[in-house]
Design an enzyme around this catalytic site. Structure first.
Site, mmCIF file in Angstrom:
data_model
loop_
_atom_site.group_PDB
_atom_site.id
_atom_site.type_symbol
_atom_site.label_atom_id
_atom_site.label_comp_id
_atom_site.label_asym_id
_atom_site.label_seq_id
_atom_site.Cartn_x
_atom_site.Cartn_y
_atom_site.Cartn_z
ATOM 1 N N MET A 1 -3.992 4.311 -0.790
ATOM 2 C CA MET A 1 -4.976 4.794 0.297
ATOM 3 C C MET A 1 -5.890 5.848 0.130
ATOM 4 S SD MET A 1 -4.017 3.299 3.395
ATOM 5 C CE MET A 1 -5.118 4.470 4.490
ATOM 6 N N VAL B 1 0.679 -1.067 -0.032
ATOM 7 C CA VAL B 1 0.007 0.026 -0.056
ATOM 8 C C VAL B 1 0.946 1.223 0.126
ATOM 9 C CG1 VAL B 1 -1.748 1.241 1.396
ATOM 10 C CG2 VAL B 1 -1.647 -1.397 1.449
ATOM 11 N N CYS B 2 0.414 2.112 -0.631
ATOM 12 C CA CYS B 2 0.906 3.751 -0.760
ATOM 13 C C CYS B 2 -0.197 4.600 -0.782
ATOM 14 C CB CYS B 2 2.175 3.833 -1.682
ATOM 15 S SG CYS B 2 1.415 4.022 -3.446
ATOM 16 N N ARG B 3 0.279 5.918 -1.106
ATOM 17 C CA ARG B 3 -0.726 6.579 -1.176
ATOM 18 C C ARG B 3 -1.599 6.529 -2.306
ATOM 19 N NH1 ARG B 3 -1.046 11.357 -4.247
ATOM 20 N NH2 ARG B 3 -2.469 13.161 -3.769
#
Length: 112
Positions: free
Chosen positions: A96, A67-69
């Site tokens: 996210m 997961v990242c932005r």
């Protein structure tokens, strides 16, 4: 060599929490100042810059969701992990941003 990055969307990941329990792990590769604002419940912080020296802490026999932005950094990490022999790696499509916009809950990060 072309890497086929598998993706999972927010709804699918939420379903995994109900059906897979211990069969997967989520790692958040954003910087700690980003992660401190909230992450996917149960995600372990592993900032992108630390992955090359800490990937040996990850299990190759579990599904791994990165997961990242927005999904861009996590896709790069997925590619790197595949190069290191990880086959069960999934990028959270939209990161996210997609997780929160789909109405999923966020949680405070686990300690490093």
């Amino acid at each position: 060599m072309h890497w086929n990055i598998k993706e999972i969307d927010a709804r699918e990941l939420a379903e995994w929490y109900d059906s897979k329990a211990e069969g997967f792990r989520v790692i958040d590769v954003r910087e700690m100042n980003e992660i401190s604002g909230g992450t996917v419940p149960g995600a372990d912080p592993l900032p992108m810059a630390t992955v090359p020296v800490r990937f040996n802490e990850l299990e190759k026999d579990k599904d791994l969701v990165v997961v990242c932005r927005s999904g861009a950094r996590s896709a790069q990490v997925c590619m790197y992990l595949q190069q290191q022999g990880f086959e069960r790696v999934y990028n959270l499509r939209g990161g996210m941003l997609a997780w929160t916009s789909s109405g999923q809950q966020i949680a405070l990060p686990r300690a490093v």
